[in-house]
Scaffold this motif. Structure first.
Motif, PDB file in Angstrom:
ATOM      1  N   THR A   1      -1.858   4.490  -7.645  1.00  0.00           N
ATOM      2  CA  THR A   1      -1.847   3.495  -8.719  1.00  0.00           C
ATOM      3  C   THR A   1      -0.459   2.858  -8.827  1.00  0.00           C
ATOM      4  O   THR A   1      -0.339   1.640  -8.964  1.00  0.00           O
ATOM      5  CB  THR A   1      -2.237   4.140 -10.062  1.00  0.00           C
ATOM      6  N   SER A   2       0.574   3.679  -8.726  1.00  0.00           N
ATOM      7  CA  SER A   2       1.932   3.117  -8.838  1.00  0.00           C
ATOM      8  C   SER A   2       2.207   2.185  -7.657  1.00  0.00           C
ATOM      9  O   SER A   2       2.846   1.145  -7.816  1.00  0.00           O
ATOM     10  CB  SER A   2       2.983   4.217  -8.961  1.00  0.00           C
ATOM     11  N   GLU A   3       1.683   2.512  -6.487  1.00  0.00           N
ATOM     12  CA  GLU A   3       1.823   1.605  -5.348  1.00  0.00           C
ATOM     13  C   GLU A   3       1.051   0.306  -5.587  1.00  0.00           C
ATOM     14  O   GLU A   3       1.515  -0.782  -5.221  1.00  0.00           O
ATOM     15  CB  GLU A   3       1.288   2.280  -4.070  1.00  0.00           C
ATOM     16  N   GLY A   4      -0.122   0.448  -6.225  1.00  0.00           N
ATOM     17  CA  GLY A   4      -0.944  -0.738  -6.507  1.00  0.00           C
ATOM     18  C   GLY A   4      -0.245  -1.692  -7.464  1.00  0.00           C
ATOM     19  O   GLY A   4      -0.293  -2.908  -7.285  1.00  0.00           O
ATOM     20  N   VAL A   5       0.420  -1.146  -8.478  1.00  0.00           N
ATOM     21  CA  VAL A   5       1.155  -1.999  -9.419  1.00  0.00           C
ATOM     22  C   VAL A   5       2.284  -2.715  -8.686  1.00  0.00           C
ATOM     23  O   VAL A   5       2.507  -3.912  -8.874  1.00  0.00           O
ATOM     24  CB  VAL A   5       1.728  -1.170 -10.588  1.00  0.00           C
TER      25      VAL A   5
ATOM     26  N   ARG B   1       2.417  -3.524  -5.535  1.00  0.00           N
ATOM     27  CA  ARG B   1       1.842  -4.598  -4.703  1.00  0.00           C
ATOM     28  C   ARG B   1       1.418  -5.784  -5.556  1.00  0.00           C
ATOM     29  O   ARG B   1       1.602  -6.939  -5.166  1.00  0.00           O
ATOM     30  CB  ARG B   1       0.617  -4.086  -3.948  1.00  0.00           C
ATOM     31  N   LEU B   2       0.839  -5.485  -6.735  1.00  0.00           N
ATOM     32  CA  LEU B   2       0.399  -6.556  -7.639  1.00  0.00           C
ATOM     33  C   LEU B   2       1.567  -7.472  -7.979  1.00  0.00           C
ATOM     34  O   LEU B   2       1.454  -8.690  -8.015  1.00  0.00           O
ATOM     35  CB  LEU B   2      -0.164  -5.927  -8.921  1.00  0.00           C
ATOM     36  N   LEU B   3       2.740  -6.846  -8.190  1.00  0.00           N
ATOM     37  CA  LEU B   3       3.915  -7.614  -8.617  1.00  0.00           C
ATOM     38  C   LEU B   3       4.601  -8.291  -7.444  1.00  0.00           C
ATOM     39  O   LEU B   3       5.126  -9.395  -7.574  1.00  0.00           O
ATOM     40  CB  LEU B   3       4.894  -6.684  -9.320  1.00  0.00           C
ATOM     41  N   LEU B   4       4.612  -7.605  -6.299  1.00  0.00           N
ATOM     42  CA  LEU B   4       5.262  -8.193  -5.133  1.00  0.00           C
ATOM     43  C   LEU B   4       4.486  -9.406  -4.655  1.00  0.00           C
ATOM     44  O   LEU B   4       4.980 -10.214  -3.880  1.00  0.00           O
ATOM     45  CB  LEU B   4       5.376  -7.172  -4.002  1.00  0.00           C
ATOM     46  N   GLY B   5       3.243  -9.492  -5.143  1.00  0.00           N
ATOM     47  CA  GLY B   5       2.644 -10.779  -5.077  1.00  0.00           C
ATOM     48  C   GLY B   5       1.778 -11.023  -3.915  1.00  0.00           C
ATOM     49  O   GLY B   5       2.162 -10.940  -2.776  1.00  0.00           O
ATOM     50  N   GLN B   6       0.635 -11.295  -4.312  1.00  0.00           N
ATOM     51  CA  GLN B   6      -0.494 -11.755  -3.556  1.00  0.00           C
ATOM     52  C   GLN B   6      -0.159 -13.093  -2.880  1.00  0.00           C
ATOM     53  O   GLN B   6      -0.110 -13.203  -1.655  1.00  0.00           O
ATOM     54  CB  GLN B   6      -1.656 -11.916  -4.549  1.00  0.00           C
ATOM     55  N   ARG B   7       0.159 -14.085  -3.688  1.00  0.00           N
ATOM     56  CA  ARG B   7       0.379 -15.430  -3.141  1.00  0.00           C
ATOM     57  C   ARG B   7       1.818 -15.554  -2.647  1.00  0.00           C
ATOM     58  O   ARG B   7       2.729 -14.915  -3.143  1.00  0.00           O
ATOM     59  CB  ARG B   7       0.187 -16.492  -4.220  1.00  0.00           C
TER      60      ARG B   7
ATOM     61  N   LEU C   1      12.915  -8.635  -7.009  1.00  0.00           N
ATOM     62  CA  LEU C   1      11.865  -7.715  -7.404  1.00  0.00           C
ATOM     63  C   LEU C   1      11.608  -6.694  -6.297  1.00  0.00           C
ATOM     64  O   LEU C   1      11.452  -5.507  -6.555  1.00  0.00           O
ATOM     65  CB  LEU C   1      10.597  -8.519  -7.686  1.00  0.00           C
TER      66      LEU C   1
ATOM     67  N   LEU D   1      11.606  -2.668  -6.529  1.00  0.00           N
ATOM     68  CA  LEU D   1      10.348  -1.966  -6.296  1.00  0.00           C
ATOM     69  C   LEU D   1      10.353  -1.149  -5.019  1.00  0.00           C
ATOM     70  O   LEU D   1       9.363  -0.495  -4.711  1.00  0.00           O
ATOM     71  CB  LEU D   1       9.206  -2.988  -6.192  1.00  0.00           C
TER      72      LEU D   1
END
Lengths: 339, 339
Positions: free
Chosen positions: B244-248, B250-256, B270, B274
């Motif tokens: 979960t912490s890895e998922g957060v 990745r969410l912040l490091l950004g999809q787009r 960031l 991270l």
């Protein structure tokens, strides 16, 4: 009684009336149709009510009580001995149809036990589940359940959570065919414990017989990936996953005060991206599977967060989620989600 | 055999030799005392060895084998039928003292089962635990165990994890008196399931009799708070928390892809903050409680991350963590951490 009435436990949470009263006042000013019934200890609640002019508000009914549930109280104790607590009275207001939804920031175990006692679960539902929204990478939300009401879950309970979560996603997220995932330690069929593997088999069957859209296992790093709309797990795992994501957000929002102009800009930018993972900003998990809507606010919630929990309760009244879940359990074959 | 020798399963993980060979080459150039024994399928491994000039390196010994463990393989199947796999051969090299530590990015369940079979656990340890580092708000790290090797744990196992984690924190983090926390859904004594509550009682006893520094329950949002140095939980919960912490992250490091100059600066900033939550940067969980060091690299690890896992194995050889854990279990009373 008027149509839109929410019962509020004003004593729950870390801050009590200093947080709940300002939130209640703001909810009333935002929603002209909203009525509130407030429950709390007179000595603590009444000064705050006067200060926010809620002591004589025409859409507010105040009912003082003699007890409050503390975080240290065991559920069984609260159930037996705290029958005049603000939490219990707020739930009784639901049972007597004086209100259509209730909000509390108090002890989750006690809230769960009292809600089961006063409201009872919908037919086919063994125990209610605590459900919350998780922000997704592509925008929008997924629903995660259970996040702390049921610490040990068998396969049958997980399947019930999937059916409840499916209806919640239809009504809360507006997704007509929600994709359901089971939280696990890997995506291969042989991964996980017995409950999870057995639940996966049941959900595969329901996919064929009931048109449920089962998307298989998801891992922790997919909680925010947008791959599924509903993520099902037991309450111990869900609670840790939810709080872990909050912990990462806090870690990044920063321990130390940021110095310098650029650092400040960066922090503002980050706060915006993290807002949905920050418990001070978002708030409100719901106990679903009961005959009425019960919203559990975060214990550490500030006024904006408690306000969000009240707005969530209003939204659940408008969507009549309990009726929708009852309908789903009425049509799905009983043995597919048996204990 | 020379002193510092690490056995590498070159086939494990999502990328196989294209990741493990460059990492091995870099480890050899960084550490002039390091010797490697490499295990893999000839057809896939040999072209990469030639490309990185490891086919005739004087500190490299290559041993080709006929099988590899896939993620889909059940542990029992791997144990019985994949006796000439790269994973099994790497572990056998530990058992025969040809190497002092081993690294694999393969199937965790198979690695656990094979390691128990070939190396066996230390006296007093029922099953090994998978342990990893978590970055902390004030700087430094805490250790989290178990993160996926044991999905259902009784109280006795959690207590064993606490004692192993204590020694690991002494040696890996250099903390003389590590603070131990139990991961739970609340901090009050009545919270949690039976295993966790029973383990808490044992740890309170060990605090008095053995000088263990038990700091009580921690919740998910405290995983990064710096309040404790070792966080103990079962492998299902720990695996979900870690991912979960890895998922957060990745969410912040950004999809787009970030557009614009300021956005790019912000993303770089960031990424730096991270980096320790990003599985592509940090890497390596260790199976501890065995008679030798086994490092489990992330399945999706790239070359820098697999290199980190090799360096971690070297560090564990230098600290002789197995001997230190054996000593701790030798001195703590046996019944305090019984099953």
């Amino acid at each position: 009684m008027p149509q839109l009435t929410v019962a509020l436990d004003m004593m729950g949470g870390d801050h009590g009336p200093s947080v709940t009263v300002p939130a209640a006042a703001q909810a009333l000013s935002l929603l002209p149709d909203l009525n509130l019934v407030l429950f709390g200890l007179e000595a603590e609640l009444s000064p705050w009510l006067r200060r926010f002019q809620l002591d004589s508000h025409r859409r507010v009914c105040v009912q003082y009580c003699s007890q409050q549930v503390e975080n240290e109280h065991k559920a069984a104790y609260a159930l037996r001995h705290l029958t005049d607590s603000s939490m219990r009275n707020a739930l009784d207001a639901l049972a007597s149809r004086r209100a259509q939804a209730c909000v509390s920031a108090g002890n989750t175990g006690a809230l769960m036990a009292m809600a089961m006692k006063t409201l009872s679960t919908l037919p086919g539902v063994d125990r209610p589940a605590l459900i919350t929204r998780m922000p997704q990478a592509g925008g929008g939300y997924a629903l995660l359940l259970d996040v702390g009401a049921n610490l040990n879950c068998g396969a049958g309970q997980l399947v019930q959570f999937a059916l409840m979560g499916e209806q919640a996603a239809r009504h809360i997220l507006g997704i007509s065919q929600p994709r359901i995932g089971l939280l696990n330690v890997g995506v291969e069929a042989n991964k996980g414990n017995e409950s999870v593997r057995e639940a996966a088999q049941c959900l595969q069957q329901l996919q064929q017989t009931e048109g449920l859209h089962y998307s298989g296992y998801v891992e922790g790093d997919e909680l925010f990936s947008g791959r599924v709309d509903v993520i099902v797990c037991d309450g111990f795992v869900g609670n840790v996953a939810l709080k872990t994501s909050e912990g990462v957000a806090r870690l990044l929002l920063g321990q130390r005060q940021q110095r310098g102009f650029l650092s400040k800009i960066l922090t503002v930018w980050l706060k915006k991206r993290l807002s949905h993972l920050n418990p001070d900003q978002y708030n409100g998990a719901s106990l679903i599977g009961l005959r009425a809507s019960v919203v559990k606010s975060h214990g550490s919630a500030g006024s904006p967060a408690f306000l969000n929990a009240i707005l969530q309760a209003v939204s659940e009244i408008e969507h009549d989620l309990p009726a929708s879940i009852a309908h789903r359990f009425d049509t799905a074959p009983r043995d597919s989600h048996a204990r």
